[in-house]
Design a protein around this motif. Structure first.
Motif, PDB file in Angstrom:
ATOM      1  N   ASN A  30       0.820  -1.207   0.000  1.00 18.43           N
ATOM      2  CA  ASN A  30       0.000   0.000   0.000  1.00 18.43           C
ATOM      3  C   ASN A  30       0.857   1.262   0.000  1.00 18.43           C
ATOM      4  OD1 ASN A  30      -2.159  -1.712   0.051  1.00 18.43           O
ATOM      5  ND2 ASN A  30      -2.756  -1.250   2.143  1.00 18.43           N
ATOM      6  N   VAL A  31       1.934   1.244   0.746  1.00 21.19           N
ATOM      7  CA  VAL A  31       2.847   2.388   0.765  1.00 21.19           C
ATOM      8  C   VAL A  31       3.492   2.570  -0.603  1.00 21.19           C
ATOM      9  CG1 VAL A  31       4.998   3.267   1.745  1.00 21.19           C
ATOM     10  CG2 VAL A  31       3.265   2.273   3.235  1.00 21.19           C
ATOM     11  N   GLU A  32       3.875   1.468  -1.238  1.00 20.78           N
ATOM     12  CA  GLU A  32       4.458   1.547  -2.593  1.00 20.78           C
ATOM     13  C   GLU A  32       3.454   2.143  -3.568  1.00 20.78           C
ATOM     14  OE1 GLU A  32       5.670  -2.355  -3.728  1.00 20.78           O
ATOM     15  OE2 GLU A  32       7.508  -2.286  -2.572  1.00 20.78           O
ATOM     16  N   ILE A  33       2.205   1.718  -3.483  1.00 22.81           N
ATOM     17  CA  ILE A  33       1.169   2.225  -4.394  1.00 22.81           C
ATOM     18  C   ILE A  33       0.950   3.719  -4.165  1.00 22.81           C
ATOM     19  CG2 ILE A  33      -1.306   2.127  -4.915  1.00 22.81           C
ATOM     20  CD1 ILE A  33      -1.075  -0.934  -4.490  1.00 22.81           C
ATOM     21  N   ARG A  34       0.902   4.142  -2.907  1.00 18.62           N
ATOM     22  CA  ARG A  34       0.742   5.575  -2.621  1.00 18.62           C
ATOM     23  C   ARG A  34       1.912   6.387  -3.173  1.00 18.62           C
ATOM     24  NH1 ARG A  34      -0.622   4.276   3.435  1.00 18.62           N
ATOM     25  NH2 ARG A  34      -2.719   3.480   3.143  1.00 18.62           N
ATOM     26  N   ALA A  35       3.122   5.868  -3.000  1.00 22.24           N
ATOM     27  CA  ALA A  35       4.303   6.572  -3.518  1.00 22.24           C
ATOM     28  C   ALA A  35       4.278   6.604  -5.044  1.00 22.24           C
ATOM     29  CB  ALA A  35       5.570   5.889  -3.021  1.00 22.24           C
ATOM     30  N   PHE A  36       3.894   5.497  -5.648  1.00 18.89           N
ATOM     31  CA  PHE A  36       3.799   5.415  -7.108  1.00 18.89           C
ATOM     32  C   PHE A  36       2.777   6.429  -7.608  1.00 18.89           C
ATOM     33  CE2 PHE A  36       3.441   1.987 -10.693  1.00 18.89           C
ATOM     34  CZ  PHE A  36       4.036   2.857 -11.574  1.00 18.89           C
TER      35      PHE A  36
END
Length: 77
Positions: A30-36
Protein backbone atom coordinates in the motif's frame (compact mmCIF):
# COMPACT_ATOMS: atom_id res chain seq x y z
CA UNK A 1 5.74 -21.38 39.07
CA UNK A 2 6.52 -21.07 35.37
CA UNK A 3 9.55 -19.24 34.19
CA UNK A 4 9.25 -16.18 32.00
CA UNK A 5 10.78 -17.94 28.98
CA UNK A 6 8.31 -20.81 29.06
CA UNK A 7 5.42 -18.33 29.09
CA UNK A 8 6.91 -16.51 26.11
CA UNK A 9 7.30 -19.77 24.22
CA UNK A 10 3.69 -20.65 24.96
CA UNK A 11 2.50 -17.34 23.52
CA UNK A 12 4.57 -17.67 20.34
CA UNK A 13 3.39 -21.26 19.87
CA UNK A 14 -0.01 -19.95 18.77
CA UNK A 15 1.17 -17.04 16.65
CA UNK A 16 0.30 -17.24 12.97
CA UNK A 17 3.50 -15.94 11.42
CA UNK A 18 2.23 -16.39 7.85
CA UNK A 19 -0.69 -14.11 8.58
CA UNK A 20 1.59 -11.55 10.21
CA UNK A 21 3.87 -11.57 7.16
CA UNK A 22 0.90 -11.16 4.82
CA UNK A 23 -0.29 -8.13 6.77
CA UNK A 24 3.16 -6.59 6.67
CA UNK A 25 3.42 -7.30 2.93
CA UNK A 26 0.04 -5.66 2.35
CA UNK A 27 1.08 -2.57 4.29
CA UNK A 28 4.31 -2.30 2.32
CA UNK A 29 2.43 -2.76 -0.95
CA UNK A 30 0.00 0.00 0.00
CA UNK A 31 2.85 2.39 0.77
CA UNK A 32 4.46 1.55 -2.59
CA UNK A 33 1.17 2.23 -4.39
CA UNK A 34 0.74 5.58 -2.62
CA UNK A 35 4.30 6.57 -3.52
CA UNK A 36 3.80 5.42 -7.11
CA UNK A 37 0.58 7.45 -7.30
CA UNK A 38 2.36 10.53 -5.94
CA UNK A 39 5.05 10.13 -8.60
CA UNK A 40 2.45 9.82 -11.34
CA UNK A 41 0.93 13.13 -10.25
CA UNK A 42 3.80 14.88 -12.00
CA UNK A 43 3.12 13.18 -15.31
CA UNK A 44 0.75 14.34 -18.02
CA UNK A 45 -1.28 11.15 -17.72
CA UNK A 46 -5.00 11.21 -17.04
CA UNK A 47 -6.55 9.58 -13.99
CA UNK A 48 -7.70 6.52 -15.96
CA UNK A 49 -4.23 5.99 -17.46
CA UNK A 50 -2.58 6.22 -14.05
CA UNK A 51 -5.10 3.75 -12.68
CA UNK A 52 -4.41 1.30 -15.51
CA UNK A 53 -0.67 1.45 -14.83
CA UNK A 54 -1.06 0.71 -11.14
CA UNK A 55 -3.70 -2.00 -11.55
CA UNK A 56 -1.62 -3.82 -14.12
CA UNK A 57 1.63 -3.54 -12.13
CA UNK A 58 0.15 -4.74 -8.84
CA UNK A 59 -2.60 -7.04 -10.20
CA UNK A 60 -5.31 -5.43 -8.07
CA UNK A 61 -8.68 -3.93 -8.85
CA UNK A 62 -9.41 -0.29 -9.43
CA UNK A 63 -11.56 -0.20 -6.27
CA UNK A 64 -8.61 -1.41 -4.20
CA UNK A 65 -6.36 1.29 -5.64
CA UNK A 66 -9.00 3.94 -5.01
CA UNK A 67 -9.34 2.80 -1.39
CA UNK A 68 -5.56 2.94 -0.88
CA UNK A 69 -5.30 6.37 -2.47
CA UNK A 70 -8.34 7.64 -0.56
CA UNK A 71 -6.68 6.68 2.71
CA UNK A 72 -3.64 8.72 1.66
CA UNK A 73 -5.78 11.69 0.66
CA UNK A 74 -7.61 11.66 3.99
CA UNK A 75 -4.29 11.65 5.86
CA UNK A 76 -3.42 15.02 4.30
CA UNK A 77 -6.28 16.89 5.98
Amino acid sequence: MKSKTSTMNLKSKYADYDRINEQIDTSIRNVEIRAFWEGLRYSDLKFKEKMEIITSDYFISQKTVEAIIKIKLLDRF
